[in-house]
Scaffold this motif. Sequence first.
Motif, PDB file in Angstrom:
ATOM      1  N   GLY A  71       0.711  -1.126  -0.098  1.00 60.27           N
ATOM      2  CA  GLY A  71       0.022  -0.246  -0.133  1.00 60.27           C
ATOM      3  C   GLY A  71       0.678   1.329   0.124  1.00 60.27           C
ATOM      4  N   ILE A  72       1.986   1.042   0.826  1.00 64.32           N
ATOM      5  CA  ILE A  72       2.869   2.348   0.556  1.00 64.32           C
ATOM      6  C   ILE A  72       3.335   2.595  -0.731  1.00 64.32           C
ATOM      7  CG2 ILE A  72       5.178   3.132   1.525  1.00 64.32           C
ATOM      8  CD1 ILE A  72       4.563   1.849   4.228  1.00 64.32           C
ATOM      9  N   GLY A  73       3.754   1.477  -1.379  1.00 67.26           N
ATOM     10  CA  GLY A  73       4.226   1.493  -2.926  1.00 67.26           C
ATOM     11  C   GLY A  73       3.138   2.124  -3.714  1.00 67.26           C
ATOM     12  N   VAL A  74       1.829   1.797  -3.490  1.00 66.45           N
ATOM     13  CA  VAL A  74       0.767   2.071  -4.379  1.00 66.45           C
ATOM     14  C   VAL A  74       0.610   3.822  -4.133  1.00 66.45           C
ATOM     15  CG1 VAL A  74      -1.860   2.034  -4.519  1.00 66.45           C
ATOM     16  CG2 VAL A  74      -0.288   0.024  -4.621  1.00 66.45           C
ATOM     17  N   LEU A  75       0.627   4.096  -2.963  1.00 65.74           N
ATOM     18  CA  LEU A  75       0.534   5.487  -2.551  1.00 65.74           C
ATOM     19  C   LEU A  75       1.625   6.353  -3.237  1.00 65.74           C
ATOM     20  CD1 LEU A  75      -1.125   7.536  -0.440  1.00 65.74           C
ATOM     21  CD2 LEU A  75       0.823   7.228   1.263  1.00 65.74           C
ATOM     22  N   PHE A  76       2.840   5.968  -3.258  1.00 65.05           N
ATOM     23  CA  PHE A  76       3.643   6.556  -3.867  1.00 65.05           C
ATOM     24  C   PHE A  76       3.498   6.791  -5.295  1.00 65.05           C
ATOM     25  CE2 PHE A  76       6.052   6.249   0.219  1.00 65.05           C
ATOM     26  CZ  PHE A  76       6.628   7.832   0.483  1.00 65.05           C
ATOM     27  N   HIS A  77       3.199   5.606  -5.821  1.00 61.79           N
ATOM     28  CA  HIS A  77       2.621   5.629  -7.276  1.00 61.79           C
ATOM     29  C   HIS A  77       1.785   6.586  -7.590  1.00 61.79           C
ATOM     30  CE1 HIS A  77       1.676   2.803 -11.050  1.00 61.79           C
ATOM     31  NE2 HIS A  77       2.177   4.018 -11.432  1.00 61.79           N
ATOM     32  N   GLY A  78       0.673   6.622  -6.850  1.00 61.51           N
ATOM     33  CA  GLY A  78      -0.329   7.669  -7.019  1.00 61.51           C
ATOM     34  C   GLY A  78       0.154   8.983  -6.837  1.00 61.51           C
ATOM     35  N   PHE A  79       0.974   9.140  -6.036  1.00 56.50           N
ATOM     36  CA  PHE A  79       1.608  10.470  -5.722  1.00 56.50           C
ATOM     37  C   PHE A  79       2.456  10.956  -6.991  1.00 56.50           C
ATOM     38  CE2 PHE A  79       2.468  10.665  -0.843  1.00 56.50           C
ATOM     39  CZ  PHE A  79       1.003  10.919  -0.425  1.00 56.50           C
TER      40      PHE A  79
END
Length: 112
Positions: A71-79
């Motif tokens: 989820g942290i990776g998805v969050l940064f991808h979204g950023f």
Amino acid sequence: MEATSSGRRSKQIRAKKRIEQLKAFYIHLAVFIIVNIIVIAGAVSGNMNNGQSFGEAFFNFNTFSTFIFWGIGVLFHGFKVFSYNPFFSKAWEERQIQKYMDADRDEMKKYS
């Protein structure tokens, strides 16, 4: 006429790249959701088969560890895709550019 065509082509390329980035993010998000549902269901089921109650099995860090870290990776991808950078904003970039341009100008004044 050619400059207009070239400008339009450039905009079209940027728009296509942006759509590809959005598509990649949404695919990443969908895979994240689907895989984590399967992983969480499997972890809860496995923990319950090992004698834990549903509450114990569900509220176990190991149940959600994949979800949290991925989820942290998805969050940064979204950023990245949505151009959100709380640390290095456009204003920060412009200040840095101006700082280096001013330093370069001052350096050139020494030699003129």
